[in-house]
Design a protein around this motif. Structure first.
Motif, PDB file in Angstrom:
ATOM      1  N   TYR A   2     -52.437 -45.604  -8.972  1.00  0.00           N
ATOM      2  CA  TYR A   2     -51.603 -46.662  -8.402  1.00  0.00           C
ATOM      3  C   TYR A   2     -50.458 -47.007  -9.343  1.00  0.00           C
ATOM      4  CZ  TYR A   2     -55.241 -47.603  -4.964  1.00  0.00           C
ATOM      5  OH  TYR A   2     -56.131 -47.493  -3.922  1.00  0.00           O
ATOM      6  N   THR A   3     -49.359 -47.450  -8.782  1.00  0.00           N
ATOM      7  CA  THR A   3     -48.328 -48.077  -9.605  1.00  0.00           C
ATOM      8  C   THR A   3     -47.717 -49.231  -8.818  1.00  0.00           C
ATOM      9  OG1 THR A   3     -46.423 -47.714 -11.038  1.00  0.00           O
ATOM     10  CG2 THR A   3     -46.374 -46.610  -8.904  1.00  0.00           C
ATOM     11  N   ALA A   4     -46.902 -50.034  -9.514  1.00  0.00           N
ATOM     12  CA  ALA A   4     -46.246 -51.169  -8.851  1.00  0.00           C
ATOM     13  C   ALA A   4     -44.769 -50.863  -8.696  1.00  0.00           C
ATOM     14  CB  ALA A   4     -46.431 -52.431  -9.677  1.00  0.00           C
ATOM     15  N   MET A   5     -44.216 -51.199  -7.555  1.00  0.00           N
ATOM     16  CA  MET A   5     -42.780 -51.048  -7.352  1.00  0.00           C
ATOM     17  C   MET A   5     -42.311 -52.074  -6.338  1.00  0.00           C
ATOM     18  SD  MET A   5     -42.886 -47.488  -5.206  1.00  0.00           S
ATOM     19  CE  MET A   5     -41.116 -47.422  -5.199  1.00  0.00           C
ATOM     20  N   MET A   6     -40.994 -52.113  -6.110  1.00  0.00           N
ATOM     21  CA  MET A   6     -40.434 -53.135  -5.227  1.00  0.00           C
ATOM     22  C   MET A   6     -40.908 -52.975  -3.770  1.00  0.00           C
ATOM     23  SD  MET A   6     -38.986 -55.462  -6.767  1.00  0.00           S
ATOM     24  CE  MET A   6     -37.791 -56.086  -7.932  1.00  0.00           C
ATOM     25  N   ARG A   7     -40.904 -51.734  -3.283  1.00  0.00           N
ATOM     26  CA  ARG A   7     -41.283 -51.527  -1.888  1.00  0.00           C
ATOM     27  C   ARG A   7     -42.571 -50.722  -1.801  1.00  0.00           C
ATOM     28  NH1 ARG A   7     -35.883 -51.769   1.203  1.00  0.00           N
ATOM     29  NH2 ARG A   7     -34.740 -52.715  -0.502  1.00  0.00           N
ATOM     30  N   GLY A   8     -43.679 -51.398  -1.902  1.00  0.00           N
ATOM     31  CA  GLY A   8     -44.964 -50.714  -1.769  1.00  0.00           C
ATOM     32  C   GLY A   8     -45.869 -51.535  -0.864  1.00  0.00           C
ATOM     33  N   GLU A   9     -47.148 -51.234  -0.898  1.00  0.00           N
ATOM     34  CA  GLU A   9     -48.110 -51.974  -0.074  1.00  0.00           C
ATOM     35  C   GLU A   9     -48.385 -53.335  -0.708  1.00  0.00           C
ATOM     36  OE1 GLU A   9     -50.297 -50.919   2.497  1.00  0.00           O
ATOM     37  OE2 GLU A   9     -50.032 -48.736   2.553  1.00  0.00           O
ATOM     38  N   ASN A  10     -48.477 -54.337   0.112  1.00  0.00           N
ATOM     39  CA  ASN A  10     -48.799 -55.696  -0.327  1.00  0.00           C
ATOM     40  C   ASN A  10     -50.175 -55.708  -1.020  1.00  0.00           C
ATOM     41  OD1 ASN A  10     -49.756 -58.358  -0.403  1.00  0.00           O
ATOM     42  ND2 ASN A  10     -48.627 -58.917   1.460  1.00  0.00           N
TER      43      ASN A  10
ATOM     44  N   GLU B  99     -39.175 -40.975 -13.111  1.00  0.00           N
ATOM     45  CA  GLU B  99     -39.286 -40.250 -11.850  1.00  0.00           C
ATOM     46  C   GLU B  99     -40.327 -39.136 -11.901  1.00  0.00           C
ATOM     47  OE1 GLU B  99     -38.508 -41.138  -8.991  1.00  0.00           O
ATOM     48  OE2 GLU B  99     -39.227 -39.269  -8.093  1.00  0.00           O
ATOM     49  N   SER B 100     -40.358 -38.394 -13.017  1.00  0.00           N
ATOM     50  CA  SER B 100     -41.299 -37.267 -13.120  1.00  0.00           C
ATOM     51  C   SER B 100     -42.756 -37.744 -13.062  1.00  0.00           C
ATOM     52  CB  SER B 100     -41.055 -36.492 -14.412  1.00  0.00           C
ATOM     53  OG  SER B 100     -41.190 -37.362 -15.525  1.00  0.00           O
ATOM     54  N   VAL B 101     -42.990 -38.989 -13.470  1.00  0.00           N
ATOM     55  CA  VAL B 101     -44.332 -39.564 -13.400  1.00  0.00           C
ATOM     56  C   VAL B 101     -44.549 -40.162 -12.001  1.00  0.00           C
ATOM     57  CG1 VAL B 101     -45.867 -41.357 -14.331  1.00  0.00           C
ATOM     58  CG2 VAL B 101     -44.385 -40.042 -15.877  1.00  0.00           C
ATOM     59  N   ASN B 102     -43.544 -40.879 -11.539  1.00  0.00           N
ATOM     60  CA  ASN B 102     -43.638 -41.584 -10.261  1.00  0.00           C
ATOM     61  C   ASN B 102     -43.997 -40.640  -9.111  1.00  0.00           C
ATOM     62  OD1 ASN B 102     -43.399 -44.094  -8.850  1.00  0.00           O
ATOM     63  ND2 ASN B 102     -41.471 -43.347  -7.992  1.00  0.00           N
ATOM     64  N   LYS B 103     -43.435 -39.426  -9.148  1.00  0.00           N
ATOM     65  CA  LYS B 103     -43.678 -38.520  -8.022  1.00  0.00           C
ATOM     66  C   LYS B 103     -45.112 -37.981  -8.005  1.00  0.00           C
ATOM     67  CE  LYS B 103     -41.925 -34.250 -10.051  1.00  0.00           C
ATOM     68  NZ  LYS B 103     -40.724 -33.440 -10.299  1.00  0.00           N
ATOM     69  N   LEU B 104     -45.842 -38.195  -9.101  1.00  0.00           N
ATOM     70  CA  LEU B 104     -47.255 -37.783  -9.125  1.00  0.00           C
ATOM     71  C   LEU B 104     -48.173 -38.872  -8.565  1.00  0.00           C
ATOM     72  CD1 LEU B 104     -47.366 -36.346 -12.780  1.00  0.00           C
ATOM     73  CD2 LEU B 104     -47.153 -35.035 -10.651  1.00  0.00           C
ATOM     74  N   ILE B 105     -47.612 -40.056  -8.279  1.00  0.00           N
ATOM     75  CA  ILE B 105     -48.440 -41.210  -7.905  1.00  0.00           C
ATOM     76  C   ILE B 105     -48.383 -41.454  -6.399  1.00  0.00           C
ATOM     77  CG2 ILE B 105     -48.842 -43.678  -8.298  1.00  0.00           C
ATOM     78  CD1 ILE B 105     -47.434 -43.318 -11.016  1.00  0.00           C
ATOM     79  N   LEU B 106     -49.551 -41.422  -5.765  1.00  0.00           N
ATOM     80  CA  LEU B 106     -49.594 -41.551  -4.308  1.00  0.00           C
ATOM     81  C   LEU B 106     -49.519 -42.994  -3.839  1.00  0.00           C
ATOM     82  CD1 LEU B 106     -52.242 -38.990  -3.036  1.00  0.00           C
ATOM     83  CD2 LEU B 106     -49.756 -39.015  -2.661  1.00  0.00           C
ATOM     84  N   ASN B 107     -50.097 -43.921  -4.608  1.00  0.00           N
ATOM     85  CA  ASN B 107     -50.288 -45.282  -4.106  1.00  0.00           C
ATOM     86  C   ASN B 107     -49.340 -46.265  -4.782  1.00  0.00           C
ATOM     87  OD1 ASN B 107     -52.865 -44.571  -2.601  1.00  0.00           O
ATOM     88  ND2 ASN B 107     -53.385 -43.985  -4.700  1.00  0.00           N
ATOM     89  N   LYS B 108     -48.432 -46.824  -4.006  1.00  0.00           N
ATOM     90  CA  LYS B 108     -47.457 -47.769  -4.561  1.00  0.00           C
ATOM     91  C   LYS B 108     -47.782 -49.173  -4.055  1.00  0.00           C
ATOM     92  CE  LYS B 108     -45.063 -43.815  -5.118  1.00  0.00           C
ATOM     93  NZ  LYS B 108     -44.585 -43.110  -6.285  1.00  0.00           N
ATOM     94  N   LEU B 109     -47.891 -50.097  -5.005  1.00  0.00           N
ATOM     95  CA  LEU B 109     -48.245 -51.475  -4.672  1.00  0.00           C
ATOM     96  C   LEU B 109     -47.070 -52.410  -4.929  1.00  0.00           C
ATOM     97  CD1 LEU B 109     -51.706 -51.617  -6.496  1.00  0.00           C
ATOM     98  CD2 LEU B 109     -51.321 -51.376  -4.025  1.00  0.00           C
ATOM     99  N   THR B 110     -47.063 -53.519  -4.227  1.00  0.00           N
ATOM    100  CA  THR B 110     -46.049 -54.555  -4.459  1.00  0.00           C
ATOM    101  C   THR B 110     -46.728 -55.914  -4.567  1.00  0.00           C
ATOM    102  OG1 THR B 110     -44.277 -53.393  -3.344  1.00  0.00           O
ATOM    103  CG2 THR B 110     -44.080 -55.770  -3.421  1.00  0.00           C
ATOM    104  N   ILE B 111     -46.321 -56.684  -5.561  1.00  0.00           N
ATOM    105  CA  ILE B 111     -46.726 -58.091  -5.636  1.00  0.00           C
ATOM    106  C   ILE B 111     -45.684 -58.856  -4.818  1.00  0.00           C
ATOM    107  CG2 ILE B 111     -47.103 -60.066  -7.160  1.00  0.00           C
ATOM    108  CD1 ILE B 111     -47.495 -57.966  -9.461  1.00  0.00           C
TER     109      ILE B 111
ATOM    110  N   MET C 286     -48.155 -48.485 -15.328  1.00  0.00           N
ATOM    111  CA  MET C 286     -47.107 -49.504 -15.433  1.00  0.00           C
ATOM    112  C   MET C 286     -45.941 -48.934 -16.231  1.00  0.00           C
ATOM    113  SD  MET C 286     -48.491 -51.992 -13.715  1.00  0.00           S
ATOM    114  CE  MET C 286     -47.320 -53.332 -14.000  1.00  0.00           C
ATOM    115  N   GLY C 287     -44.721 -49.264 -15.816  1.00  0.00           N
ATOM    116  CA  GLY C 287     -43.544 -48.605 -16.392  1.00  0.00           C
ATOM    117  C   GLY C 287     -42.761 -49.439 -17.380  1.00  0.00           C
ATOM    118  N   ASN C 288     -41.779 -48.797 -17.949  1.00  0.00           N
ATOM    119  CA  ASN C 288     -40.864 -49.390 -18.922  1.00  0.00           C
ATOM    120  C   ASN C 288     -40.221 -50.682 -18.403  1.00  0.00           C
ATOM    121  OD1 ASN C 288     -37.637 -49.384 -19.444  1.00  0.00           O
ATOM    122  ND2 ASN C 288     -38.744 -48.928 -21.319  1.00  0.00           N
ATOM    123  N   GLU C 289     -39.951 -51.618 -19.335  1.00  0.00           N
ATOM    124  CA  GLU C 289     -39.425 -52.943 -19.015  1.00  0.00           C
ATOM    125  C   GLU C 289     -38.134 -52.886 -18.174  1.00  0.00           C
ATOM    126  OE1 GLU C 289     -40.493 -51.978 -22.001  1.00  0.00           O
ATOM    127  OE2 GLU C 289     -41.825 -53.488 -22.838  1.00  0.00           O
ATOM    128  N   ALA C 290     -37.243 -51.970 -18.511  1.00  0.00           N
ATOM    129  CA  ALA C 290     -35.951 -51.951 -17.816  1.00  0.00           C
ATOM    130  C   ALA C 290     -35.938 -50.940 -16.675  1.00  0.00           C
ATOM    131  CB  ALA C 290     -34.830 -51.630 -18.800  1.00  0.00           C
TER     132      ALA C 290
END
Lengths: 241, 241
Positions: free
Chosen positions: B170-178, B201-213, B192-196
């Motif tokens: 899982y990772t967190a991003m702006m447009r993911g599952e609630n 991208e090379s890591v993100n594309k390996l991740i299937l589940n995107k979450l959003t707070i 979890m990614g870098n502050e800025a």
């Protein structure tokens, strides 16, 4: 060219007593200053190493050299611009809306993080005890940026506020109700305490509802959570419900 | 009496390359040093302004003056003791237990907070990209204290780890599952990614589940949450379920 008096004024604004005297605070760097320019805050003066064209009133901006900017900046590598903004008058306390109350938070980074959390979770009122770090402290300003104008921050007698509000009042402590199994109301007051000592006793005894974020690690050894991360988890629980 | 070589060694340990060369790190202050003494970390040498009686091996302790302690301390007002401890060898990566993965975290304060969160929520493995700030950085050591020895922290190729684990990632991003409406597994990998820049991208594309707070404040204006507070909220959601 910066005058000696300007340098003296700007460097004095690192300290709360001079901020209160002049009613001004500092914001630095292109991104941060732009957030304040695009807000309700009133610009007093902008010092910049290149022209900020979108500020039309030329009395309010002054071009200075990089060397001069270094003299007045908090940073070793300042970023183009330093703005002085007016400290707005405090809004009136509202007794019946979701409020976070801070009791003696000392660390500017923690206050900054909590202001951003309030903004994220739609908490529009933050009430601070008078000994909580000043929200116009440059470190708080820098870490909150735009959030500072979207959350109404009021320094007042928190015991009086807690006594008067009609909302249920909650705080976090080691032995309270499990936040994951307690049913939380939509509208409430959440009181968070000082980094080392928590909520002071005179405040704590006014609070009926004590919550605990359960530990999953080694129960004996794990230290308490940082106040800003605890606030994050608690606000998330109130808002998800 | 501190020798010149001792002073040189201790001050060099502010930098990662010298920590790696000597395989030592610094812990300061009574509370912090006691936490390390009561742990599995191996003491190399203790410099103290009063006797630490519970350290029996007298070769390992050296009484110094307050002036000397000031010379080797990171603080303006050092607190009685500075210890040098051995950096332990990294534990082996375990592919199938709950893991937090950090991709390029720069700020020692954020890393420290995340280590304490892992400890609190019983996450015993933290895997960091090689460009994440060193966990033996004095600022990280100071803010994590005891947690540092209860979480296994491993610097490695995170793309390789993510590719090999059998757990859902899982990772967190702006447009993911609630996060409040998604059903989360008991066992998972949270990246979890870098502050800025977030997760690269090379890591993100390996991740299937995107979450959003979800945001509750003004959707357009609110900045993103700080990475440490976002990690707090996400770990709370995984563990409460």
């Amino acid at each position: 060219m910066l005058s000696k008096n300007q340098i003296k004024l700007i460097t004095s604004l690192q300290q709360k007593k001079y901020r209160n005297k002049s009613n001004l605070f500092i914001a630095e760097g292109v991104k941060c200053v732009n957030e304040f320019l695009n807000s309700d805050f009133v610009l007093e003066k902008l010092f910049c190493t290149r022209d900020f064209k979108h500020i039309l009133n030329s009395d309010k901006k002054q071009e200075i050299s990089n060397t001069e900017l270094k003299k007045i900046s908090n940073y070793n590598t300042p970023n183009e611009v330093l703005g002085l903004f007016e400290i707005p008058s405090e809004k009136k306390v509202v007794l019946d809306k979701f409020t976070v109350v801070l009791d003696g938070i000392n660390d500017p980074g923690n206050l900054g993080t909590i202001i951003r959390l309030c903004d994220w979770f739609g908490v529009s009122q933050l009430i601070c005890s008078k000994d909580t770090v000043d929200c116009y402290n440059p470190k708080v300003v820098q870490s909150t940026m735009g959030s500072l104008n979207r959350v109404s921050i009021i320094y007042t007698d928190i015991e009086s506020f807690i006594s008067k509000t009609s909302l249920p009042v909650y705080t976090a402590m080691m032995r309270g109700e499990n936040i994951y199994t307690t049913s939380l109301p939509k509208n409430a007051v959440l009181v968070m305490g000082n980094e080392a000592n928590g909520v002071r006793e005179s405040v704590n005894k006014l609070i009926l509802n004590k919550l605990t974020i359960p530990k999953f690690g080694d129960i004996q050894l794990t230290e308490s959570l940082n106040v800003a991360t605890a606030t994050a988890i608690l606000l998330s629980e109130f808002k998800r419900s």
